[in-house]
Design a protein around this motif. Structure first.
Motif, PDB file in Angstrom:
ATOM      1  N   PHE A   1       0.805  -1.220   0.000  1.00  0.00           N
ATOM      2  CA  PHE A   1       0.000   0.000   0.000  1.00  0.00           C
ATOM      3  C   PHE A   1       0.845   1.281   0.000  1.00  0.00           C
ATOM      4  O   PHE A   1       0.556   2.237  -0.706  1.00  0.00           O
ATOM      5  CB  PHE A   1      -0.944  -0.003   1.203  1.00  0.00           C
ATOM      6  CG  PHE A   1      -1.908   1.148   1.209  1.00  0.00           C
ATOM      7  CD1 PHE A   1      -3.022   1.149   0.381  1.00  0.00           C
ATOM      8  CD2 PHE A   1      -1.697   2.245   2.027  1.00  0.00           C
ATOM      9  CE1 PHE A   1      -3.913   2.208   0.369  1.00  0.00           C
ATOM     10  CE2 PHE A   1      -2.574   3.308   2.037  1.00  0.00           C
ATOM     11  CZ  PHE A   1      -3.691   3.293   1.196  1.00  0.00           C
ATOM     12  N   ASP A   2       1.880   1.333   0.809  1.00  0.00           N
ATOM     13  CA  ASP A   2       2.674   2.560   0.936  1.00  0.00           C
ATOM     14  C   ASP A   2       3.448   2.847  -0.349  1.00  0.00           C
ATOM     15  O   ASP A   2       3.992   1.948  -0.987  1.00  0.00           O
ATOM     16  CB  ASP A   2       3.655   2.438   2.107  1.00  0.00           C
ATOM     17  CG  ASP A   2       2.948   2.352   3.443  1.00  0.00           C
ATOM     18  OD1 ASP A   2       1.943   3.055   3.615  1.00  0.00           O
ATOM     19  OD2 ASP A   2       3.402   1.573   4.307  1.00  0.00           O
ATOM     20  N   THR A   3       3.499   4.124  -0.692  1.00  0.00           N
ATOM     21  CA  THR A   3       4.274   4.548  -1.854  1.00  0.00           C
ATOM     22  C   THR A   3       5.456   5.398  -1.395  1.00  0.00           C
ATOM     23  O   THR A   3       5.494   5.878  -0.259  1.00  0.00           O
ATOM     24  CB  THR A   3       3.402   5.386  -2.815  1.00  0.00           C
ATOM     25  OG1 THR A   3       3.042   6.619  -2.164  1.00  0.00           O
ATOM     26  CG2 THR A   3       2.143   4.628  -3.210  1.00  0.00           C
ATOM     27  N   GLY A   4       6.392   5.593  -2.285  1.00  0.00           N
ATOM     28  CA  GLY A   4       7.542   6.424  -1.953  1.00  0.00           C
ATOM     29  C   GLY A   4       7.131   7.850  -1.626  1.00  0.00           C
ATOM     30  O   GLY A   4       7.649   8.462  -0.684  1.00  0.00           O
ATOM     31  N   VAL A   5       6.181   8.377  -2.402  1.00  0.00           N
ATOM     32  CA  VAL A   5       5.699   9.740  -2.142  1.00  0.00           C
ATOM     33  C   VAL A   5       5.008   9.812  -0.781  1.00  0.00           C
ATOM     34  O   VAL A   5       5.213  10.741  -0.003  1.00  0.00           O
ATOM     35  CB  VAL A   5       4.737  10.183  -3.253  1.00  0.00           C
ATOM     36  CG1 VAL A   5       4.100  11.529  -2.898  1.00  0.00           C
ATOM     37  CG2 VAL A   5       5.467  10.275  -4.577  1.00  0.00           C
ATOM     38  N   GLY A   6       4.179   8.806  -0.497  1.00  0.00           N
ATOM     39  CA  GLY A   6       3.474   8.786   0.780  1.00  0.00           C
ATOM     40  C   GLY A   6       4.424   8.723   1.960  1.00  0.00           C
ATOM     41  O   GLY A   6       4.247   9.426   2.957  1.00  0.00           O
ATOM     42  N   LYS A   7       5.447   7.883   1.861  1.00  0.00           N
ATOM     43  CA  LYS A   7       6.434   7.779   2.940  1.00  0.00           C
ATOM     44  C   LYS A   7       7.173   9.093   3.127  1.00  0.00           C
ATOM     45  O   LYS A   7       7.476   9.500   4.250  1.00  0.00           O
ATOM     46  CB  LYS A   7       7.418   6.650   2.637  1.00  0.00           C
ATOM     47  CG  LYS A   7       6.804   5.253   2.706  1.00  0.00           C
ATOM     48  CD  LYS A   7       7.832   4.188   2.367  1.00  0.00           C
ATOM     49  CE  LYS A   7       7.242   2.788   2.453  1.00  0.00           C
ATOM     50  NZ  LYS A   7       8.227   1.745   2.098  1.00  0.00           N
ATOM     51  N   SER A   8       7.459   9.775   2.022  1.00  0.00           N
ATOM     52  CA  SER A   8       8.151  11.056   2.095  1.00  0.00           C
ATOM     53  C   SER A   8       7.296  12.107   2.798  1.00  0.00           C
ATOM     54  O   SER A   8       7.798  12.882   3.621  1.00  0.00           O
ATOM     55  CB  SER A   8       8.506  11.531   0.681  1.00  0.00           C
ATOM     56  OG  SER A   8       9.099  12.802   0.715  1.00  0.00           O
TER      57      SER A   8
END
Length: 343
Positions: free
Chosen positions: A59-66
């Protein structure tokens, strides 16, 4: 088709479209039978994973984690996780009657304000009546750790406190009644001016609370009595207003609602209780003719002076009779109180 859901992402609105794969022969035109619908989603990870068809590990994306790391950095920079104390139970603005034990307005004006404004104040020993507008409070306080972030969320406005000395208690009591009763048009103009400015900043409380009241009126008692649904929003589709010159056209183009139920999870409406526009601390235990400090927020200074001059004939008051009462601002009050009362 337009969607409006919640204020601060309590609900996520999704516009859905479904169509067949049938295209015209040249395939240059879209399908003719598109059906639009909508879904209102509760804001939690499980709901998002289900509707996106993703597992938790995907579910998590790189943008979301950032974004998450950026928010954590901001919280650390402004010390938003600092805990003032632990709230013993929920305090809500309009889900509990005012005044009551569960009302955040009662907590603010009857407990927190008198305590916070008395600290390091040379006039603390002089009886007072504190008047504020209830719109200072913008969000509920929930049981558990009360942080700096909660303080800013519940009480975001940094208004100053002013006072006028030597006002008869009987006169001070009249001012609160007048603010909430007689002169209602002037009162509404005063509040509408602030609401208009707040709306431009993203605060939509006036419209939001009108919707809560309507939702509770239409569905509240029946659904809550069933006790088989969680509390939340009950959404209802509304068609465009029927302008006299084109009612027939609008009805053909814009139906009153989409088919089916829009809520992803069925809810019982939140209870709603109306609150006055202005609230005050408990009157001091003195004679009606005793002289007290009349304390108020700077937002209502001009209007309050006008009412004061209409409530008595002993003196014509002006802004020169007004002085700062404390250096404490409205947004700091709950934190000061929580550190002393909730530890």
């Amino acid at each position: 088709m337009s969607l409006e859901s919640g204020r601060y992402m309590e609900t996520i609105a999704a516009k859905l479209d479904k169509h067949s794969q049938h295209y015209d022969k040249d395939k240059s035109k879209p399908p003719k039978d598109i059906v639009f619908s909508r879904r209102y989603l509760d804001p939690n990870r499980i709901t998002y994973e289900y509707h996106t068809g993703r597992k938790s590990s995907q579910f998590d994306t790189g943008v979301g984690k950032s974004i998450t790391q950026g928010l954590k950095a901001l919280a650390k920079a402004f010390n938003l996780d600092f805990v003032f104390g632990t709230a013993p139970h929920d305090f809500t603005i309009d889900q509990a009657p005012y005044p009551s034990e569960g009302s955040s307005l009662s907590l603010f004006v009857e407990d927190a304000l008198p305590f916070a404004l008395a600290i390091n104040n040379s006039r603390a020993s002089i009886p007072n009546l504190i008047i504020v507008n209830s719109g200072l409070q913008r969000f509920d306080i929930y049981a558990g750790p009360f942080t700096r972030n909660d303080q800013l969320t519940a009480s975001p406005f940094a208004d100053a406190f002013l006072y006028i000395p030597n006002i008869k208690l009987s006169v001070a009591n009249k001012i609160l009644l007048t603010l909430n009763g007689a002169g209602g048009n002037d009162r509404r103009d005063l509040l509408d001016e602030r609401e208009s400015a707040d709306y431009g900043l993203g605060y939509v409380d006036k419209r939001y609370r009108e919707w809560l009241q309507d939702m509770d009126r239409r569905h509240g008692v029946e659904r809550r009595s069933a006790q088989n649904q969680t509390l939340g929003y009950v959404t209802t589709d509304v068609g465009l207003p029927p302008f006299p010159s084109c009612t027939r056209m609008l009805k053909s183009l814009f139906p009153q609602s989409c088919p089916g139920v829009g809520d992803d999870t069925l809810h019982a409406p939140l209870p709603y209780y109306s609150v006055p526009d202005f609230i005050a601390s408990k009157p001091p235990a003195v004679d009606d003719n005793a002289l007290i400090d009349l304390v108020f927020v700077d937002f209502i200074e001009t209007r309050l002076i006008g009412i004061l001059n209409g409530a008595q004939q002993d003196k014509v008051y002006t802004t020169t009779d007004v002085s700062p009462y404390t250096s404490v601002l409205t947004t700091e009050v709950f934190g000061i109180y929580a550190q002393a009362a909730w530890n």
